[in-house]
Scaffold this motif. Structure first.
Motif, PDB file in Angstrom:
ATOM      1  N   LEU A 139      48.093 -17.228   8.728  1.00 21.33           N
ATOM      2  CA  LEU A 139      49.489 -17.463   9.076  1.00 21.33           C
ATOM      3  C   LEU A 139      49.918 -16.616  10.270  1.00 21.33           C
ATOM      4  CD1 LEU A 139      51.203 -17.785   5.581  1.00 21.33           C
ATOM      5  CD2 LEU A 139      51.094 -19.526   7.371  1.00 21.33           C
ATOM      6  N   ARG A 140      49.364 -15.415  10.392  1.00 26.55           N
ATOM      7  CA  ARG A 140      49.672 -14.571  11.552  1.00 26.55           C
ATOM      8  C   ARG A 140      49.237 -15.262  12.840  1.00 26.55           C
ATOM      9  NH1 ARG A 140      46.832  -9.797  12.019  1.00 26.55           N
ATOM     10  NH2 ARG A 140      48.310  -9.180  13.634  1.00 26.55           N
ATOM     11  N   VAL A 141      48.077 -15.896  12.819  1.00 26.76           N
ATOM     12  CA  VAL A 141      47.601 -16.627  13.991  1.00 26.76           C
ATOM     13  C   VAL A 141      48.510 -17.822  14.266  1.00 26.76           C
ATOM     14  CG1 VAL A 141      45.694 -17.972  14.964  1.00 26.76           C
ATOM     15  CG2 VAL A 141      45.207 -15.921  13.622  1.00 26.76           C
ATOM     16  N   PHE A 142      48.864 -18.536  13.201  1.00 26.20           N
ATOM     17  CA  PHE A 142      49.710 -19.716  13.356  1.00 26.20           C
ATOM     18  C   PHE A 142      51.082 -19.327  13.909  1.00 26.20           C
ATOM     19  CE2 PHE A 142      52.122 -23.449  12.151  1.00 26.20           C
ATOM     20  CZ  PHE A 142      51.213 -24.481  12.354  1.00 26.20           C
ATOM     21  N   LEU A 143      51.660 -18.256  13.372  1.00 25.51           N
ATOM     22  CA  LEU A 143      52.956 -17.782  13.841  1.00 25.51           C
ATOM     23  C   LEU A 143      52.885 -17.355  15.301  1.00 25.51           C
ATOM     24  CD1 LEU A 143      55.895 -16.927  13.342  1.00 25.51           C
ATOM     25  CD2 LEU A 143      55.028 -14.734  12.518  1.00 25.51           C
ATOM     26  N   PHE A 144      51.851 -16.625  15.672  1.00 26.56           N
ATOM     27  CA  PHE A 144      51.672 -16.194  17.059  1.00 26.56           C
ATOM     28  C   PHE A 144      51.619 -17.400  17.990  1.00 26.56           C
ATOM     29  CE2 PHE A 144      48.927 -15.070  20.674  1.00 26.56           C
ATOM     30  CZ  PHE A 144      49.544 -13.920  21.139  1.00 26.56           C
ATOM     31  N   THR A 145      50.900 -18.439  17.560  1.00 26.92           N
ATOM     32  CA  THR A 145      50.783 -19.649  18.365  1.00 26.92           C
ATOM     33  C   THR A 145      52.128 -20.351  18.508  1.00 26.92           C
ATOM     34  OG1 THR A 145      48.506 -19.930  17.589  1.00 26.92           O
ATOM     35  CG2 THR A 145      49.554 -21.841  18.576  1.00 26.92           C
ATOM     36  N   MET A 146      52.903 -20.397  17.426  1.00 31.60           N
ATOM     37  CA  MET A 146      54.237 -20.994  17.475  1.00 31.60           C
ATOM     38  C   MET A 146      55.162 -20.202  18.384  1.00 31.60           C
ATOM     39  SD  MET A 146      54.623 -23.787  15.567  1.00 31.60           S
ATOM     40  CE  MET A 146      56.403 -23.799  15.318  1.00 31.60           C
ATOM     41  N   GLU A 147      55.065 -18.877  18.335  1.00 27.85           N
ATOM     42  CA  GLU A 147      55.935 -18.030  19.152  1.00 27.85           C
ATOM     43  C   GLU A 147      55.608 -18.156  20.638  1.00 27.85           C
ATOM     44  OE1 GLU A 147      56.997 -14.396  16.058  1.00 27.85           O
ATOM     45  OE2 GLU A 147      55.208 -14.243  17.320  1.00 27.85           O
ATOM     46  N   ARG A 148      54.402 -18.621  20.975  1.00 37.68           N
ATOM     47  CA  ARG A 148      54.022 -18.785  22.382  1.00 37.68           C
ATOM     48  C   ARG A 148      54.514 -20.109  22.976  1.00 37.68           C
ATOM     49  NH1 ARG A 148      49.485 -19.273  24.590  1.00 37.68           N
ATOM     50  NH2 ARG A 148      50.079 -18.089  26.440  1.00 37.68           N
ATOM     51  N   LEU A 149      54.943 -21.034  22.128  1.00 37.88           N
ATOM     52  CA  LEU A 149      55.442 -22.301  22.652  1.00 37.88           C
ATOM     53  C   LEU A 149      56.586 -22.052  23.629  1.00 37.88           C
ATOM     54  CD1 LEU A 149      55.461 -24.433  19.378  1.00 37.88           C
ATOM     55  CD2 LEU A 149      53.779 -24.513  21.216  1.00 37.88           C
ATOM     56  N   PRO A 150      56.701 -22.847  24.696  1.00 37.79           N
ATOM     57  CA  PRO A 150      56.026 -24.121  24.956  1.00 37.79           C
ATOM     58  C   PRO A 150      54.620 -24.003  25.544  1.00 37.79           C
ATOM     59  CG  PRO A 150      57.514 -23.644  26.765  1.00 37.79           C
ATOM     60  CD  PRO A 150      57.698 -22.535  25.747  1.00 37.79           C
ATOM     61  N   LEU A 151      54.077 -22.793  25.642  1.00 44.00           N
ATOM     62  CA  LEU A 151      52.731 -22.621  26.189  1.00 44.00           C
ATOM     63  C   LEU A 151      51.675 -22.976  25.144  1.00 44.00           C
ATOM     64  CD1 LEU A 151      53.214 -19.208  28.035  1.00 44.00           C
ATOM     65  CD2 LEU A 151      53.337 -21.507  29.004  1.00 44.00           C
ATOM     66  N   VAL A 152      50.572 -23.527  25.601  1.00 41.28           N
ATOM     67  CA  VAL A 152      49.440 -23.841  24.743  1.00 41.28           C
ATOM     68  C   VAL A 152      48.637 -22.568  24.480  1.00 41.28           C
ATOM     69  CG1 VAL A 152      47.276 -25.150  24.577  1.00 41.28           C
ATOM     70  CG2 VAL A 152      49.283 -26.192  25.665  1.00 41.28           C
ATOM     71  N   THR A 153      48.208 -22.379  23.250  1.00 34.01           N
ATOM     72  CA  THR A 153      47.316 -21.270  22.915  1.00 34.01           C
ATOM     73  C   THR A 153      45.900 -21.833  22.793  1.00 34.01           C
ATOM     74  OG1 THR A 153      49.075 -20.096  21.730  1.00 34.01           O
ATOM     75  CG2 THR A 153      46.807 -19.431  21.277  1.00 34.01           C
ATOM     76  N   PRO A 154      45.035 -21.555  23.764  1.00 32.60           N
ATOM     77  CA  PRO A 154      43.702 -22.167  23.778  1.00 32.60           C
ATOM     78  C   PRO A 154      42.874 -21.813  22.548  1.00 32.60           C
ATOM     79  CG  PRO A 154      44.213 -21.113  25.883  1.00 32.60           C
ATOM     80  CD  PRO A 154      45.267 -20.672  24.920  1.00 32.60           C
ATOM     81  N   GLY A 155      42.134 -22.799  22.069  1.00 34.53           N
ATOM     82  CA  GLY A 155      41.184 -22.562  20.996  1.00 34.53           C
ATOM     83  C   GLY A 155      41.737 -22.664  19.593  1.00 34.53           C
ATOM     84  N   VAL A 156      43.060 -22.771  19.444  1.00 32.79           N
ATOM     85  CA  VAL A 156      43.655 -22.845  18.112  1.00 32.79           C
ATOM     86  C   VAL A 156      43.757 -24.299  17.672  1.00 32.79           C
ATOM     87  CG1 VAL A 156      45.725 -22.422  16.742  1.00 32.79           C
ATOM     88  CG2 VAL A 156      44.950 -20.709  18.374  1.00 32.79           C
ATOM     89  N   ARG A 157      43.169 -24.602  16.529  1.00 33.79           N
ATOM     90  CA  ARG A 157      43.254 -25.925  15.912  1.00 33.79           C
ATOM     91  C   ARG A 157      43.601 -25.703  14.436  1.00 33.79           C
ATOM     92  NH1 ARG A 157      40.739 -30.150  18.586  1.00 33.79           N
ATOM     93  NH2 ARG A 157      40.291 -31.148  16.567  1.00 33.79           N
ATOM     94  N   MET A 158      44.887 -25.683  14.144  1.00 33.70           N
ATOM     95  CA  MET A 158      45.341 -25.338  12.798  1.00 33.70           C
ATOM     96  C   MET A 158      46.477 -26.245  12.356  1.00 33.70           C
ATOM     97  SD  MET A 158      45.477 -21.157  12.994  1.00 33.70           S
ATOM     98  CE  MET A 158      45.688 -20.996  11.204  1.00 33.70           C
ATOM     99  N   SER A 159      46.648 -26.328  11.051  1.00 38.99           N
ATOM    100  CA  SER A 159      47.813 -27.001  10.482  1.00 38.99           C
ATOM    101  C   SER A 159      48.356 -26.156   9.337  1.00 38.99           C
ATOM    102  CB  SER A 159      47.470 -28.402   9.996  1.00 38.99           C
ATOM    103  OG  SER A 159      46.612 -28.356   8.878  1.00 38.99           O
ATOM    104  N   LEU A 160      49.661 -26.223   9.161  1.00 42.94           N
ATOM    105  CA  LEU A 160      50.338 -25.543   8.065  1.00 42.94           C
ATOM    106  C   LEU A 160      51.134 -26.588   7.305  1.00 42.94           C
ATOM    107  CD1 LEU A 160      51.463 -23.146   6.456  1.00 42.94           C
ATOM    108  CD2 LEU A 160      53.171 -22.835   8.273  1.00 42.94           C
TER     109      LEU A 160
END
Length: 207
Positions: free
Chosen positions: A84-105
């Protein structure tokens, strides 16, 4: 009433566009987006920007808040919290793409051999908000909002309504937190920047 309230919240949350001195055409808002269901992102590919509109920052912010609340669930394992920490970090970076992350919650409710779920999915080339159900052996899925680097399908009102539904589901302790991580490598991009000001550079469908 709910639609009017959502509209007011979204309009209030739209980031201000960068100021222009009137002498440089490059300072103006991107003009390559159309009113079609699929719009092209006007940003350089090395920026890794999804094709959001600036008003999408409001429902994204709603979802970020819900994810923070989900992380406080006492039944979550250490491994789930790390994901979830990774997922949250990726969400907080939007609208930028976080390379390499392929996740669903997802938040899933199983009952009497049937189930329904609501889900946020993030990949390099797509960001999706959707829901689904499993009834009598048949699966039914629906995409509410979807955006890629060069297109967007859905609007901020639909995304905001999804976020409110996601919040309601998160408050239901009977719903299981389901995390799917199909990333090829463990995440090590914690040094990637977060740039909330980028929302203000995006075009708006309201203008």
């Amino acid at each position: 009433m709910l639609v009017m309230e959502s509209a007011t919240n979204i309009m209030d949350a739209i980031p201000s566009l960068p100021e222009s001195d009137g002498n440089n055409e490059a300072d103006s808002a991107p003009a390559d987006f159309t009113e079609d269901a699929e719009e092209k992102c006007d940003h350089d590919s090395d920026d890794g920007c999804y094709g959001f509109y600036c008003e999408d920052s409001y429902p994204v912010g709603q979802l970020v808040d819900v994810i923070r609340d989900i992380m406080e669930r006492p039944e979550l394992s250490t491994a789930a919290v790390a994901q979830l920490r990774v997922f949250l970090f990726t969400m907080e970076r939007l609208p930028l793409v976080t390379p390499g992350v392929r996740m669903s919650l997802g938040l899933r409710l199983d009952q009497g051999g049937e189930s329904d779920w609501i889900e946020i999915r993030i990949e390099d080339d797509i960001f999706t908000l959707g829901r689904g159900s499993w009834i009598d052996g048949d699966a039914d899925t629906e995409t509410i909002f979807e955006v890629g680097p060069d297109y967007r399908d859905g609007d901020a009102f639909q995304a905001s309504n999804f976020a409110q539904s996601f919040l309601s589901c998160a408050e239901d302790v009977c719903r299981e937190v389901v995390i799917d991580d199909s990333s090829e490598e463990p995440f090590n991009g914690w040094d990637l920047k977060k740039d909330k000001s980028r929302w203000g550079t995006l075009p708006s469908s309201f203008l």
